[in-house]
Design a protein around this motif. Sequence first.
Motif, PDB file in Angstrom:
ATOM      1  N   ARG A 157      54.480  36.886  36.222  1.00 12.08           N
ATOM      2  CA  ARG A 157      53.752  35.174  36.706  1.00 12.08           C
ATOM      3  C   ARG A 157      52.733  35.189  37.148  1.00 12.08           C
ATOM      4  O   ARG A 157      51.747  35.001  36.340  1.00 12.08           O
ATOM      5  CB  ARG A 157      54.556  35.054  37.656  1.00 12.08           C
ATOM      6  CG  ARG A 157      56.199  34.350  38.011  1.00 12.08           C
ATOM      7  CD  ARG A 157      56.737  33.733  39.000  1.00 12.08           C
ATOM      8  NE  ARG A 157      55.581  32.576  39.677  1.00 12.08           N
ATOM      9  CZ  ARG A 157      55.756  31.881  40.655  1.00 12.08           C
ATOM     10  NH1 ARG A 157      57.045  32.480  41.367  1.00 12.08           N
ATOM     11  NH2 ARG A 157      55.127  31.025  41.351  1.00 12.08           N
ATOM     12  N   GLN A 158      52.550  36.338  37.291  1.00 10.84           N
ATOM     13  CA  GLN A 158      50.915  37.048  37.180  1.00 10.84           C
ATOM     14  C   GLN A 158      50.297  37.130  36.435  1.00 10.84           C
ATOM     15  O   GLN A 158      48.857  36.507  35.949  1.00 10.84           O
ATOM     16  CB  GLN A 158      49.839  38.249  38.599  1.00 10.84           C
ATOM     17  CG  GLN A 158      49.182  38.063  38.782  1.00 10.84           C
ATOM     18  CD  GLN A 158      48.651  37.583  39.173  1.00 10.84           C
ATOM     19  OE1 GLN A 158      48.640  37.065  40.433  1.00 10.84           O
ATOM     20  NE2 GLN A 158      47.037  36.953  38.992  1.00 10.84           N
ATOM     21  N   SER A 190      45.448  26.336  37.605  1.00 10.59           N
ATOM     22  CA  SER A 190      45.433  27.231  36.830  1.00 10.59           C
ATOM     23  C   SER A 190      46.958  27.286  37.989  1.00 10.59           C
ATOM     24  O   SER A 190      48.350  27.715  37.444  1.00 10.59           O
ATOM     25  CB  SER A 190      45.275  27.991  37.047  1.00 10.59           C
ATOM     26  OG  SER A 190      44.356  29.124  37.636  1.00 10.59           O
ATOM     27  N   LEU A 191      46.878  26.989  39.367  1.00  8.06           N
ATOM     28  CA  LEU A 191      47.876  28.202  39.814  1.00  8.06           C
ATOM     29  C   LEU A 191      49.051  26.664  40.195  1.00  8.06           C
ATOM     30  O   LEU A 191      49.742  26.683  40.241  1.00  8.06           O
ATOM     31  CB  LEU A 191      47.089  27.722  41.274  1.00  8.06           C
ATOM     32  CG  LEU A 191      46.732  28.937  42.062  1.00  8.06           C
ATOM     33  CD1 LEU A 191      45.646  29.266  42.876  1.00  8.06           C
ATOM     34  CD2 LEU A 191      47.749  30.209  41.991  1.00  8.06           C
ATOM     35  N   GLN A 222      43.074  30.663  45.611  1.00  6.53           N
ATOM     36  CA  GLN A 222      42.351  30.761  44.861  1.00  6.53           C
ATOM     37  C   GLN A 222      40.375  31.340  44.670  1.00  6.53           C
ATOM     38  O   GLN A 222      40.704  31.132  45.895  1.00  6.53           O
ATOM     39  CB  GLN A 222      42.197  29.380  43.835  1.00  6.53           C
ATOM     40  CG  GLN A 222      41.952  28.562  44.529  1.00  6.53           C
ATOM     41  CD  GLN A 222      42.577  27.309  45.266  1.00  6.53           C
ATOM     42  OE1 GLN A 222      43.874  28.244  45.832  1.00  6.53           O
ATOM     43  NE2 GLN A 222      42.795  26.653  46.108  1.00  6.53           N
ATOM     44  N   LEU A 261      50.057  33.602  34.769  1.00  8.27           N
ATOM     45  CA  LEU A 261      48.566  33.069  35.625  1.00  8.27           C
ATOM     46  C   LEU A 261      47.079  33.200  34.682  1.00  8.27           C
ATOM     47  O   LEU A 261      46.941  32.045  35.011  1.00  8.27           O
ATOM     48  CB  LEU A 261      48.731  32.880  36.862  1.00  8.27           C
ATOM     49  CG  LEU A 261      47.813  32.188  37.899  1.00  8.27           C
ATOM     50  CD1 LEU A 261      47.623  31.029  37.986  1.00  8.27           C
ATOM     51  CD2 LEU A 261      47.758  33.035  39.873  1.00  8.27           C
ATOM     52  N   LYS A 262      47.424  34.235  34.731  1.00  9.83           N
ATOM     53  CA  LYS A 262      45.894  34.977  34.257  1.00  9.83           C
ATOM     54  C   LYS A 262      45.752  34.170  32.609  1.00  9.83           C
ATOM     55  O   LYS A 262      44.566  33.615  32.871  1.00  9.83           O
ATOM     56  CB  LYS A 262      45.672  36.441  33.802  1.00  9.83           C
ATOM     57  CG  LYS A 262      44.217  36.896  33.870  1.00  9.83           C
ATOM     58  CD  LYS A 262      44.956  38.720  33.620  1.00  9.83           C
ATOM     59  CE  LYS A 262      42.961  38.831  33.691  1.00  9.83           C
ATOM     60  NZ  LYS A 262      42.968  38.271  31.997  1.00  9.83           N
ATOM     61  N   VAL A 304      54.932  28.684  29.429  1.00  7.01           N
ATOM     62  CA  VAL A 304      54.506  28.835  29.666  1.00  7.01           C
ATOM     63  C   VAL A 304      52.982  28.650  28.463  1.00  7.01           C
ATOM     64  O   VAL A 304      51.887  28.318  28.441  1.00  7.01           O
ATOM     65  CB  VAL A 304      53.539  30.417  30.664  1.00  7.01           C
ATOM     66  CG1 VAL A 304      52.709  30.460  30.901  1.00  7.01           C
ATOM     67  CG2 VAL A 304      54.083  29.749  32.297  1.00  7.01           C
ATOM     68  N   LEU A 338      48.708  34.672  42.986  1.00  7.83           N
ATOM     69  CA  LEU A 338      49.892  34.054  43.527  1.00  7.83           C
ATOM     70  C   LEU A 338      50.385  35.091  44.415  1.00  7.83           C
ATOM     71  O   LEU A 338      50.560  36.279  45.271  1.00  7.83           O
ATOM     72  CB  LEU A 338      51.243  34.512  41.756  1.00  7.83           C
ATOM     73  CG  LEU A 338      51.289  33.325  41.359  1.00  7.83           C
ATOM     74  CD1 LEU A 338      52.083  33.884  40.560  1.00  7.83           C
ATOM     75  CD2 LEU A 338      51.296  32.386  42.336  1.00  7.83           C
ATOM     76  N   GLU A 362      51.113  26.338  36.985  1.00  3.16           N
ATOM     77  CA  GLU A 362      51.725  27.695  37.109  1.00  3.16           C
ATOM     78  C   GLU A 362      53.323  27.027  37.622  1.00  3.16           C
ATOM     79  O   GLU A 362      54.465  27.693  37.115  1.00  3.16           O
ATOM     80  CB  GLU A 362      51.378  29.616  37.369  1.00  3.16           C
ATOM     81  CG  GLU A 362      51.931  30.350  37.068  1.00  3.16           C
ATOM     82  CD  GLU A 362      52.627  30.295  37.785  1.00  3.16           C
ATOM     83  OE1 GLU A 362      54.139  30.971  37.803  1.00  3.16           O
ATOM     84  OE2 GLU A 362      53.361  29.506  39.806  1.00  3.16           O
ATOM     85  N   GLU A 363      52.638  26.529  39.141  1.00  2.00           N
ATOM     86  CA  GLU A 363      53.504  25.564  39.788  1.00  2.00           C
ATOM     87  C   GLU A 363      54.734  25.183  38.897  1.00  2.00           C
ATOM     88  O   GLU A 363      55.912  25.166  39.685  1.00  2.00           O
ATOM     89  CB  GLU A 363      52.967  25.433  41.187  1.00  2.00           C
ATOM     90  CG  GLU A 363      54.190  24.784  42.152  1.00  2.00           C
ATOM     91  CD  GLU A 363      53.100  24.209  43.085  1.00  2.00           C
ATOM     92  OE1 GLU A 363      53.991  23.738  43.741  1.00  2.00           O
ATOM     93  OE2 GLU A 363      52.372  24.692  43.444  1.00  2.00           O
ATOM     94  N   TYR A 421      44.853  30.630  33.166  1.00  2.00           N
ATOM     95  CA  TYR A 421      43.422  30.701  34.198  1.00  2.00           C
ATOM     96  C   TYR A 421      42.246  30.674  33.152  1.00  2.00           C
ATOM     97  O   TYR A 421      41.139  30.005  32.418  1.00  2.00           O
ATOM     98  CB  TYR A 421      42.964  31.971  34.820  1.00  2.00           C
ATOM     99  CG  TYR A 421      41.825  31.709  35.535  1.00  2.00           C
ATOM    100  CD1 TYR A 421      40.846  31.285  36.779  1.00  2.00           C
ATOM    101  CD2 TYR A 421      40.703  32.915  35.401  1.00  2.00           C
ATOM    102  CE1 TYR A 421      39.845  30.956  37.003  1.00  2.00           C
ATOM    103  CE2 TYR A 421      39.873  32.667  35.613  1.00  2.00           C
ATOM    104  CZ  TYR A 421      39.040  32.024  36.504  1.00  2.00           C
ATOM    105  OH  TYR A 421      36.983  32.167  37.076  1.00  2.00           O
TER     106      TYR A 421
END
Length: 528
Positions: free
Chosen positions: A134-135, A164-165, A112, A138-139, A184, A120, A168-169, A142
């Motif tokens: 996934r990216q 956000s990380l 991050q 994640l965006k 998500v 990621l 997502e995890e 975020y």
Amino acid sequence: MFSTLGHFQSLPCPFKSDCNRPVCLFSHAHDLPQQPLVIATAADPKPQATTTVTPSTSSAHNPNPTVPIKRPFELTAQSASTSRNASLSEPPPQRLRTATSQKPVALPTQSQTSTAVPVLRVNAAQSQVALPVRQAMLKSLYDHFVILYESILPTNPTLASEHSLRQEEEVYKKSTKLTYRNAVINSIASLKRRPIPTSASHPSVGTEDQITARIEAQKKFDELRLTRSVLTNLLMTTDTMQQWGYILEIPEGEGASKPNALGQVTKCDRCGQSYMICSSPTQDECTYHWGKPFSRTINGEKLRVYSCCSKTTGEDGCSKGFHVFYESDPKDLHARQAFSLTRPPNSADGGNPVDTALDVVALDCEMIYTTGGMQVARVSVVDGSGTEIFDELVRMDDGVAVIDYNTRFSGITQEEHQKASLSLPSIRRSLDAFINSETIVIGHALENDLKTLRMIHYQCVDTAILFPHRAGLPYRRSLRDLVKEHLGISIQTGGGSTGHSSVEDSVATLNLVRWYILNKVKNTTASS
């Protein structure tokens, strides 16, 4: 009847002397040459030239008989099928398992940043969901965390990236390849429904799992009512209190005989220089570090640096202000403002009024620098359930001037303190309504609060002692770190503008004791 072509004449008849065929396809000769043996290993995946062993002359029909090499598994199967006819020196090789029985887990590492979308950094081969997908998710997370945390990001710039990380995890661990995207989307929808946080300790700050854990912990806290019977085993002995600097007796001398120290020469508590105390000090006469020194290894060398600016202890200070002083000798404190014992409980005989004192309270004070040393400027008290029952500013005694409001830590400004109407003796009389000598008082580094209140009390629970520093005395863990570690919330996040809140600190201290009882005391009892 067709004539034989002789293709099987090099092979012995399986029935041997019991053969009844008039014309056998196989040979009944006793001097047949031994068949060549093919040697192949399963370790080499590529076909190589075969090695043949021919002890005698080959057959006329096949001068160079060879058997083509096969794959390791087929060779293993053939060896297993012929094991009844041949003795093997080693067991056949086993097939290697190339697939995992568990769901692949690919979780992000440190990736991050405080100024951009987190990235990621995972092994794409281990991720059951395509990394670009996934990216992208994640965006989106975020972006929505940034919108939610808009008011607190200036003081906590990495909060949106970190959460956000983690979010997502959490979603990835709970979902499959087919349900990941919808999971998500549901998380984003829940983010939109959260109230806008006003501080980093707001209930809407955190990932879904963090918020759920806080809610469950809060339920346990609400169900646990701190009473005298629950806290009796946590009370400090007089020896422990004396060891930690508690004042247990009224000091000698006349109390409040010298409220201020005007004209005295003393040492500055910030920069260590000697100066004369006056009611109108010079601005920016003191250069100091407001942070605390700690050890850090730089280029292989262990140095003591300050937490405020990362300068070493030998460098000049990073802040400017007034010279101030702090007194710790009980006689000096008693001369400024008189010490007194907490009142005894009212007896039920003789028509005395019913005692309104509580069994348990949590207390915290904020202090400022004056011409009479460091004195109390705000007192906050909550009951055993965490409900605020007292919160008042303290007016300085006559002839005592304020030198520095210490806003970075006290949270008190000049404008706010001008509203104070009660002096310290009036505050003590107000506290008598719910604190007597048998009331259990909870606090963090409580001896400092009792000293500034000039209160002598023996029924005390101190979280600085319940959660000791690993290095022992005189080191102590800060309340902020303990609450972050054990309760998962952030306090004292105002920085240099708003400082601490004594009400917030009182509730946090109370919850620390609750956590200690739920986790330490019950676990110790269960194990014993």
